[in-house]
Scaffold this motif. Sequence first.
Motif, short mmCIF file in Angstrom:
data_model
loop_
_atom_site.label_atom_id
_atom_site.label_comp_id
_atom_site.label_asym_id
_atom_site.label_seq_id
_atom_site.Cartn_x
_atom_site.Cartn_y
_atom_site.Cartn_z
N ILE A 142 0.77 -1.11 0.03
CA ILE A 142 0.14 0.04 0.01
C ILE A 142 0.77 1.21 -0.09
O ILE A 142 0.61 2.06 -0.85
CB ILE A 142 -1.06 -0.01 1.20
CG1 ILE A 142 -1.65 -1.42 1.30
CG2 ILE A 142 -1.97 0.93 1.12
CD1 ILE A 142 -2.23 -1.52 2.76
N ALA A 143 1.84 1.16 0.82
CA ALA A 143 2.72 2.53 0.91
C ALA A 143 3.42 2.65 -0.53
O ALA A 143 3.52 3.66 -0.80
CB ALA A 143 3.66 2.16 2.17
N ALA A 144 4.12 1.57 -1.02
CA ALA A 144 4.71 1.45 -2.30
C ALA A 144 3.88 2.25 -3.33
O ALA A 144 4.12 3.11 -4.02
CB ALA A 144 5.29 0.33 -2.70
N GLY B 248 7.18 -5.41 -9.12
CA GLY B 248 7.35 -4.14 -8.58
C GLY B 248 6.90 -4.19 -7.01
O GLY B 248 6.45 -5.46 -6.78
N PRO B 249 7.26 -3.36 -6.08
CA PRO B 249 6.99 -3.51 -4.33
C PRO B 249 5.25 -3.29 -4.37
O PRO B 249 5.31 -3.75 -3.07
CB PRO B 249 7.76 -2.42 -4.01
CG PRO B 249 7.94 -1.24 -5.02
CD PRO B 249 7.93 -2.11 -6.08
N ASN B 250 4.60 -3.10 -5.32
CA ASN B 250 3.27 -2.99 -5.06
C ASN B 250 2.61 -4.32 -5.49
O ASN B 250 1.34 -4.30 -5.10
CB ASN B 250 2.73 -1.84 -5.82
CG ASN B 250 3.10 -1.90 -7.33
OD1 ASN B 250 4.24 -1.86 -7.64
ND2 ASN B 250 2.26 -1.48 -8.08
N VAL B 251 3.21 -5.44 -5.99
CA VAL B 251 2.66 -6.64 -6.37
C VAL B 251 2.12 -7.32 -4.92
O VAL B 251 3.05 -7.52 -4.00
CB VAL B 251 3.40 -7.35 -7.26
CG1 VAL B 251 2.95 -8.77 -7.24
CG2 VAL B 251 3.57 -6.89 -8.37
N SER B 252 0.73 -7.38 -5.14
CA SER B 252 0.37 -8.07 -3.86
C SER B 252 0.99 -9.55 -3.23
O SER B 252 1.84 -10.26 -4.17
CB SER B 252 -1.17 -8.53 -4.15
OG SER B 252 -1.25 -9.59 -5.20
N LEU B 253 0.54 -9.91 -2.27
CA LEU B 253 1.19 -11.13 -1.72
C LEU B 253 0.53 -12.43 -2.45
O LEU B 253 1.04 -13.23 -2.55
CB LEU B 253 0.69 -11.60 -0.24
CG LEU B 253 1.14 -10.27 0.62
CD1 LEU B 253 0.65 -10.49 2.14
CD2 LEU B 253 2.59 -10.12 0.74
N GLY B 254 -0.83 -12.25 -2.80
CA GLY B 254 -1.56 -13.32 -3.44
C GLY B 254 -2.99 -12.95 -3.35
O GLY B 254 -3.50 -11.97 -2.91
N THR B 255 -3.93 -14.25 -3.53
CA THR B 255 -5.30 -14.16 -3.33
C THR B 255 -5.60 -14.84 -2.39
O THR B 255 -4.66 -15.60 -1.78
CB THR B 255 -6.03 -14.27 -4.58
OG1 THR B 255 -5.75 -15.70 -5.12
CG2 THR B 255 -5.66 -13.24 -5.68
N ALA B 256 -6.88 -14.93 -1.89
CA ALA B 256 -7.42 -15.73 -0.86
C ALA B 256 -8.84 -16.16 -1.21
O ALA B 256 -9.59 -15.32 -1.75
CB ALA B 256 -7.41 -15.28 0.36
#
Lengths: 478, 79
Positions: free
Chosen positions: A156-158, A336-344
């Motif tokens: 979010i910050a990135a 990039g640093p804004n790529v999410s951890l994944g989905t759920a």
Amino acid sequence: MTVFDQIQAYGDNIAIIEDDNKAHTYNDLLSDANLISEQIPPANIVLCLCQNSYAAIAGYVGFIKTGCIPLLLAHTVAPSGLENILAAYRPEFIYAPLEAANTHSLGRPLQTLENYGLFKTTFKNKAIIHKDLALLLTTSGSTGSPTVVRLSGKNIAANAGQIAEYLQIKPEDRAITTMPMSYSYGLSIINSHLLKGASIVVTEAPLVSAKFWDIMCDMRVTTFGGVPFIYEMLKKLRFHKMDLPHLRYITQAGGKLSALLLKYFIETCQSLNVCFYTMYGQTEATARISYMPPEMLEKKPDSIGISIPNGEIWIENEAGDHVTNPNEAGELVFKGPNVSLGTAENRGNLTNGDENKGLLYTGDIVTCDTDGYFRIVGRKKRFLKLFGNRINLDEIESLLGQDGFSVAVSGSDAKMHIYVENSKNQIGSQNLDPIKNLIKTKTTISPRGYKIIPIEKIPRTDSGKINYHLLNSNFSTG
Amino acid sequence: MSNLEKYSQAFIDAFEIEDTGTVSKLEYNSIDEWDSIGHMGLIAELEDAFDIAMETDDIIEFSSFEKGKELMAKYGVTV
């Protein structure tokens, strides 16, 4: 690390202005944020039913700052959609407008802030949520699907920082809300402006109301964003004739503008001296992936532009090799640093850590020209963007299939087509009502977003799969 | 067709209304179909039906069936 770590430095700057003219400083925002979030231990899930209001933003800021994990939904979510999400994620708390407390029987609030209340649920959970998880966003606000994107505080910050950098957001900027805060694009406008000490004018007034345009003028709004249908409305409202001397820049994302609309806004923004940014992104990248530098837009109107700062875009072909030839198509990959951890899909998945490792395969098929500008030429996955919301067509098929309708769903970003099999010719126009009702109760898709087309037989391939190619070429009449 | 019939028909077509008796009670957001997207569809229907081009101020003031009748008068249409 959170996106809001530094905002106390903005102290007496105005953070939020409500549409009745009530202004809240950053100090107010942080103290109200704290009032709500101190009720909750960290690493609990808070389901937030979001309005574009001061209380909704204050709660969100508090949860992010203290390490509670908000799951954002639109306050207009259908009751069945809310039930799905509650069952899948078992949130310990709900933060919602007080009137929603009655609709959804939430009981008595632990704490209130303006028209919002914080409610405790009866869910008890044992599994420990992954330490990096900070926020959950749905990918298709409209279908009530339980799929959410897992975002970290760093994500979010990135992304807020990347966006603020290329848009050159200043403390003097004032953004007005035009989209739901639960939608990644709407939220990215809030995050990036708070990061820079700018102000946000919050309103639920629709763009087609006199109230909205009075607020725009009275509050000296400098920026807003919009998905394509918002731009269609702006043109219809004769944006080129509007007197908006404070407007500095506008942004567009959530799907492609038609060539005609694009031309109109390029010309209009030039004459109004307003910067016009077209952008591309996905919730899986927090919000933003690429943007078009405004000075290049006229030269390359059909391009999605270049990577946002501190990110990298390349193209991979089906063999997984990097495509380096200009104009050869392949899948857009973003790093990039804004790529999410994944989905759920459910609470159990929230123990998972970073599955993407900063790398996102977008499913969009693109080419790159000799100047390094990307252009979308197709889509790998079966989804549409209706009014900026991503609609998974297979989900709609299975939703209707569950209730016994034999359907094939296809169409374009302008309109979703629901082909319903009518072999005995028994479906009259009234008999389409059950399908309309199902869409109405289980999704938030506007009736203007789809068309139901009875056909004798759904064409299938030899292997029994729906033949969408044939379907589209035979019935794509409107 | 009278102007009132044409005017009502624009609402019926724009919002796919079946119970035509309720048309005169309609207000913005009183039915799901009359959201901001539906609103632009309604304006397009009215502009076609009466061969007019509405001004921005009138489009954004058009908040109900009744209010719309007043606004139509500006375009020489008496409903």
